[in-house]
Design a protein around this motif. Structure first.
Motif, PDB file in Angstrom:
ATOM      1  N   HIS B 280       0.814  -1.230   0.000  1.00 42.64           N
ATOM      2  CA  HIS B 280       0.000   0.000   0.000  1.00 42.64           C
ATOM      3  C   HIS B 280       0.839   1.269   0.000  1.00 42.64           C
ATOM      4  O   HIS B 280       0.570   2.207  -0.749  1.00 42.64           O
ATOM      5  N   LYS B 281       1.884   1.296   0.868  1.00 42.71           N
ATOM      6  CA  LYS B 281       2.679   2.523   0.970  1.00 42.71           C
ATOM      7  C   LYS B 281       3.367   2.831  -0.347  1.00 42.71           C
ATOM      8  O   LYS B 281       3.390   3.974  -0.799  1.00 42.71           O
ATOM      9  N   LEU B 282       3.942   1.777  -0.938  1.00 43.18           N
ATOM     10  CA  LEU B 282       4.643   1.966  -2.218  1.00 43.18           C
ATOM     11  C   LEU B 282       3.680   2.501  -3.278  1.00 43.18           C
ATOM     12  O   LEU B 282       3.987   3.444  -4.009  1.00 43.18           O
ATOM     13  N   LEU B 283       2.491   1.904  -3.329  1.00 47.31           N
ATOM     14  CA  LEU B 283       1.510   2.343  -4.322  1.00 47.31           C
ATOM     15  C   LEU B 283       1.066   3.780  -4.053  1.00 47.31           C
ATOM     16  O   LEU B 283       1.001   4.607  -4.973  1.00 47.31           O
ATOM     17  N   LEU B 284       0.796   4.094  -2.793  1.00 51.14           N
ATOM     18  CA  LEU B 284       0.324   5.449  -2.474  1.00 51.14           C
ATOM     19  C   LEU B 284       1.384   6.490  -2.788  1.00 51.14           C
ATOM     20  O   LEU B 284       1.066   7.587  -3.262  1.00 51.14           O
ATOM     21  N   LYS B 285       2.657   6.121  -2.571  1.00 50.65           N
ATOM     22  CA  LYS B 285       3.748   7.050  -2.885  1.00 50.65           C
ATOM     23  C   LYS B 285       3.684   7.472  -4.363  1.00 50.65           C
ATOM     24  O   LYS B 285       3.845   8.646  -4.698  1.00 50.65           O
ATOM     25  N   HIS B 286       3.403   6.487  -5.223  1.00 51.11           N
ATOM     26  CA  HIS B 286       3.337   6.799  -6.661  1.00 51.11           C
ATOM     27  C   HIS B 286       2.003   7.439  -7.045  1.00 51.11           C
ATOM     28  O   HIS B 286       1.948   8.328  -7.889  1.00 51.11           O
ATOM     29  N   LEU B 287       0.917   6.981  -6.402  1.00 48.67           N
ATOM     30  CA  LEU B 287      -0.413   7.511  -6.758  1.00 48.67           C
ATOM     31  C   LEU B 287      -0.526   9.001  -6.403  1.00 48.67           C
ATOM     32  O   LEU B 287      -1.248   9.746  -7.065  1.00 48.67           O
ATOM     33  N   LYS B 288       0.204   9.427  -5.359  1.00 52.26           N
ATOM     34  CA  LYS B 288       0.121  10.823  -4.926  1.00 52.26           C
ATOM     35  C   LYS B 288       0.548  11.791  -6.030  1.00 52.26           C
ATOM     36  O   LYS B 288       0.052  12.910  -6.113  1.00 52.26           O
ATOM     37  N   HIS B 289       1.498  11.354  -6.851  1.00 53.87           N
ATOM     38  CA  HIS B 289       1.997  12.234  -7.918  1.00 53.87           C
ATOM     39  C   HIS B 289       1.240  12.040  -9.227  1.00 53.87           C
ATOM     40  O   HIS B 289       1.366  12.847 -10.133  1.00 53.87           O
ATOM     41  N   ALA B 290       0.493  10.941  -9.301  1.00 58.12           N
ATOM     42  CA  ALA B 290      -0.067  10.569 -10.607  1.00 58.12           C
ATOM     43  C   ALA B 290      -1.433  11.207 -10.846  1.00 58.12           C
ATOM     44  O   ALA B 290      -2.244  11.341  -9.933  1.00 58.12           O
ATOM     45  N   SER B 291      -1.658  11.594 -12.089  1.00 56.43           N
ATOM     46  CA  SER B 291      -3.002  12.029 -12.457  1.00 56.43           C
ATOM     47  C   SER B 291      -3.639  11.067 -13.454  1.00 56.43           C
ATOM     48  O   SER B 291      -4.841  11.055 -13.647  1.00 56.43           O
ATOM     49  N   GLU B 292      -2.777  10.262 -14.115  1.00 57.48           N
ATOM     50  CA  GLU B 292      -3.298   9.245 -15.040  1.00 57.48           C
ATOM     51  C   GLU B 292      -2.567   7.918 -14.794  1.00 57.48           C
ATOM     52  O   GLU B 292      -1.334   7.889 -14.775  1.00 57.48           O
ATOM     53  N   VAL B 293      -3.333   6.858 -14.624  1.00 56.71           N
ATOM     54  CA  VAL B 293      -2.743   5.549 -14.335  1.00 56.71           C
ATOM     55  C   VAL B 293      -3.314   4.497 -15.292  1.00 56.71           C
ATOM     56  O   VAL B 293      -4.529   4.403 -15.471  1.00 56.71           O
ATOM     57  N   VAL B 294      -2.406   3.725 -15.909  1.00 62.91           N
ATOM     58  CA  VAL B 294      -2.816   2.657 -16.833  1.00 62.91           C
ATOM     59  C   VAL B 294      -2.445   1.313 -16.203  1.00 62.91           C
ATOM     60  O   VAL B 294      -1.381   1.178 -15.604  1.00 62.91           O
ATOM     61  N   PHE B 295      -3.317   0.318 -16.365  1.00 65.42           N
ATOM     62  CA  PHE B 295      -3.019  -1.017 -15.849  1.00 65.42           C
ATOM     63  C   PHE B 295      -2.723  -1.984 -16.990  1.00 65.42           C
ATOM     64  O   PHE B 295      -3.457  -2.023 -17.973  1.00 65.42           O
ATOM     65  N   ALA B 296      -1.647  -2.745 -16.829  1.00 68.51           N
ATOM     66  CA  ALA B 296      -1.301  -3.779 -17.812  1.00 68.51           C
ATOM     67  C   ALA B 296      -1.129  -5.092 -17.070  1.00 68.51           C
ATOM     68  O   ALA B 296      -0.189  -5.247 -16.284  1.00 68.51           O
TER      69      ALA B 296
END
Lengths: 204, 633
Positions: B280-296
């Motif tokens: 969770h922490k790792l993901l939140l660290k990246h999500l905080k800066h992101a405005s667009e996220v793609v899943f593969a």
């Protein structure tokens, strides 16, 4: 230096030894100091269905197991119709094609619901599609070596003969020597050399 | 690829391995002692490889009768303090699920890894189920490699994690990893004495609410481990506004897609090896800066759903984000989002749509009208002869007999090669349970005879409860047991009816006839190559009542010809009169054996002698007796 990755797409019909050929190429590349990534689409591991394997050779960065559409460096077809099929998905004008000339008929064609294109038409079509193509009587050459089943090693020899790979045939020879059981080594090496000569003579 | 590579005691050496061999090597480096599996593509070569080197490394390896038994066996070894490995395809995880859901509560002692093979695109499976969703339900931590090297390294990591948490860890490998090749940097193989012991003070019990709480604690510990897992990898740029979240080979498809589009370096790629529980922490660290996220990811939107749930929980921290994936429909192949396997082409096209860049791939126009190539039973396959006999008998019987299918090579009976005979196809042993139910329906007016086919390996795997139920309740059905003496489809592994075990040791073989005798079920025996007699037996059995079995016994054609000179089969051009015969080209058009071809030039039937395995069944069926068999023995 070569342009990486080298994208090899091998195609054929289940039971033709397509996966083993891919393994010989991949092992040889690693033994020669390169990195490889490969992916296999084997159908239901049965004879009769189409089988396709991708082998990618590189040394600087890592690549995934699948070649992107339109970006094959070389297509090796163990069966003319399958060569054609794969070429439309993975080929481009610069793709080098090596194809066995012996058809294996799909059930739909045998039952006259579909018609198998004339092999000469497939040959001409492919010659128009790409700049360099080789049609090899691989099954007959393999029979000369001892069994038509060794057509996969004939085709592997053809690939080595193109000089497209950044390593020499000695790596293929030592891999065949390592992978095959004793009684089949000589036969497969002979099949490999017959394929090598076929293409090498045309390239030089 | 090279068994020598798997065994090589040379840490630091780089050797070519397949993904399955890499998992085998990782298990060796982890000091595995006990390996159990039921064969399933794409994982069958893991136990196969370990069985070949079992003696050298002092391992126990077995082909269990099914995956539940395999998981129970591996769990037992773990309870006794050993490291153990259970291997199965995702379909097998379904079979083992009852035990698995209890095992995740009871926990384990010695490190236990469950390798699960998923098959996106159904290359060698009947469905493309995603095991991650099942593992989430089961409360098992899941790791997933994206390269062959990582398959080796994560196997070792999974054993260590399992032992430290006291719960089995699942290693999810997709077909592209299992059957891929790569150069693998080897680690050390430990050589320690292993002693099994299950002290009476140790209790592995899956009962009580407190155990449930402990199960959740273990998952929380796995999540903490995931935060620092060095196999989770992020690539530039720093604080990316645009981000791809991925796992497995899909991460490479995404990277290559970005490279093709010239977007590499401007969009971050977060590749997760710890796919459950998520860091969770790792993901939140990246999500905080992101405005667009793609899943593969292959197959279901698993990361997508769980990351979106995480973002919803932390909406005040992460702010507004546009998510693109299978739920939004943006990441999709030709068959639609979440259907079929991803590849670099699909990722390049999807990323181009999402980020509004143009994408044109190099292409050769055409190719739409090429004849398709269907799967076919091998030349000489006894199942083809069996299917022909069943088809003929059902026609002679004239009551529109129902044929219920099962898993095995003969499941190709859904298609041309098996005359489209199978009306149902679900899972191992599914046909017999269906027949047991269908066999009760005459009281509701069903007048059609009920027949089911299954293989010998399936019989031991999953058919017994269904067959016992059918007999006990006097279900009217005929079970045709196609006994080819092996587990053919996955590469000829032995089963309890065989004389040798996975280790090549003599087995206490379980005879089919003995079992049927014991259950009091009447059975007949036939040889599928003797088509006429087989048809007669089936016609007779269709007239009988209750549950009855017909064993059609003939070794798999591929095994039968291995290392032997094949019978020569050819067409006598004097006897074959071509289309004048009126047989409608029976051999090539009707019988559907790929070795029966047509000689256009001479207008005669022909045998492709390279393909032919010399069974001679077509020779028996040819109305003009124009096909000649030269027997080698």
């Amino acid at each position: 230096m070569f342009q990486e990755p080298i994208n090899i797409v091998i195609t054929g019909v289940g039971g033709q030894g397509n996966v083993l050929a891919a393994q010989v190429i991949a092992v040889s590349a690693v033994e020669a100091g390169y990195l490889v990534s490969s992916g296999e689409t084997s159908g239901l591991a049965q004879r009769g269905g189409p089988v396709m394997t991708h082998v990618r050779v590189f040394c600087r960065q890592n690549y995934g197991p699948l070649v992107p559409h339109g970006r094959a460096t070389v297509v090796i077809g163990f069966e003319p119709l399958e060569t054609m099929r794969v070429l439309f998905d993975y080929g481009n004008r610069g793709t080098v094609v090596i194809s066995n000339d012996r058809p294996s008929y799909p059930l739909g064609c045998l039952q006259c619901e579909d018609s198998y294109p004339e092999v000469s038409l497939i040959k001409d079509g492919i010659k128009n599609m790409v700049q360099q193509s080789f049609f090899i009587p691989a099954s007959e050459l393999a029979a000369q070596a001892g069994t038509s089943l060794a057509a996969n090693m004939v085709m592997t020899g053809c690939l080595a003969g193109t000089g497209l790979l950044p390593f020499g045939k000695e790596f293929f020879r030592s891999t065949i020597d390592k992978l095959f059981p004793n009684k089949l080594k000589e036969l497969n090496l002979k099949a490999f050399e017959l394929g090598f000569d076929q293409v090498f003579q045309q390239v030089v | 690829m090279t068994i020598m590579g798997v065994c090589l005691d040379k840490p630091g050496a780089r050797v070519p391995l397949t993904g399955n061999e890499a998992v085998a090597r990782g298990a060796l480096e982890a000091g595995v002692a006990f390996v159990a599996s039921y064969p399933g593509s794409p994982t069958a070569e893991v136990p196969g490889t370990l069985a070949r080197i079992a003696q050298q490394f002092d391992l126990y390896v077995e082909w269990s009768s099914n995956e539940k038994v395999a998981m129970e066996g591996a769990a037992a070894a773990s309870f006794a303090g050993l490291r153990s490995l259970a291997v199965m395809k995702v379909d097998g995880l379904n079979v083992a699920m009852d035990f698995a859901s209890a095992l995740s509560i009871s926990g384990c002692r010695g490190g236990m890894v469950i390798m699960v093979g998923d098959d996106p695109g159904s290359h060698s499976s009947i469905r493309e189920e995603d095991s991650r969703n099942i593992c989430k339900v089961l409360h098992f931590p899941v790791l997933e490699p994206s390269t062959v090297q990582m398959a080796k390294d994560l196997t070792l990591a999974a054993f260590n994690l399992s032992e430290s948490l006291g719960v089995p860890v699942v290693l999810r490998c997709v077909s592209r990893i299992c059957h891929g090749n790569g150069a693998v940097l080897l680690g050390e193989i430990p050589r320690q004495e292993r002693k099994a012991s299950f002290p009476q003070t140790e209790r592995m019990i899956a009962f009580s609410i407190q155990r449930h709480a402990l199960q959740e604690e273990k998952l929380a510990a796995a999540a903490r481990w995931a935060e620092d897992c060095s196999f989770n990898r992020y690539e530039e740029p720093q604080d990316a506004e645009k981000l791809v979240i991925s796992s497995g080979p899909s991460a490479f498809y995404a990277r290559e897609g970005l490279q093709i589009l010239g977007l590499e370096g401007s969009i971050g790629v977060l590749e997760l090896a710890s796919v459950w529980p998520l860091p969770h922490k790792l993901l939140l660290k990246h999500l905080k800066h992101a405005s667009e996220v793609v899943f593969a990811e292959d197959v279901e939107p698993f990361l997508e759903d769980n990351v979106m749930a995480l973002a919803a929980l932390h909406w005040h921290d992460v702010g507004p984000i546009k998510f693109y994936g299978k739920r939004s429909g943006h990441v999709a192949g030709p068959d639609g989002p979440g259907i079929g396997e991803l590849n670099p082409e699909i990722m390049a096209a999807s990323l181009a749509r999402i980020f509004h860049v143009s994408y044109q791939r190099p292409k050769i126009e055409g190719g739409e009208n090429l004849p398709s190539r269907e799967l076919a039973l091998c030349p000489g396959c006894p199942h083809r002869a069996s299917m022909w006999a069943i088809k003929t008998a059902l026609e002679l019987d004239g009551r529109e007999g129902i044929l219920l299918g099962d898993i095995g090579c003969f499941c190709l009976g859904i298609g041309r090669t098996g005359y489209y005979l199978l009306q149902t196809l679900h899972c191992m042993g599914g046909g017999i349970g269906l027949a047991s139910g269908m066999g009760q329906l005459s009281r509701f007016g069903l007048t059609q005879p009920v027949v089911t086919v299954l293989g010998d390996s399936t019989f031991f795997h999953a058919a017994l409860p269904g067959l016992i139920n059918a007999h006990y309740h006097h279900a009217d059905m005929l079970c045709v047991l196609l006994d080819n003496g092996t587990t053919a489809m996955t590469g000829h592994q032995p089963h309890p009816g065989c004389e040798l075990t996975a280790l090549g040791e003599p087995a206490d073989t379980v005879p089919l006839e003995g079992m049927l005798n014991g259950m009091g079920i009447p059975y007949s025996l036939g040889d599928p190559y003797n088509v006429e007699e087989t048809i007669n037996i089936i016609c007779r059995l269709l007239q009988e009542e209750g549950t009855r079995v017909l064993i059609l016994r003939r070794t798999c054609a591929l095994l039968a010809v291995k290392g032997k000179t094949k019978n020569r089969v050819y067409v006598d051009p004097q006897k074959c009169i071509g289309d004048e015969c009126g047989c409608s080209r029976f051999c090539s058009r009707v019988f559907s054996c790929p070795a029966n071809i047509w000689d256009e030039e001479n207008g005669r039937a022909k045998i492709d002698e390279t393909l032919c395995n010399g069974c001679g069944v077509c020779a028996d069926l040819c109305p003009k007796k124009a096909i000649i068999v030269e027997r080698t023995v």
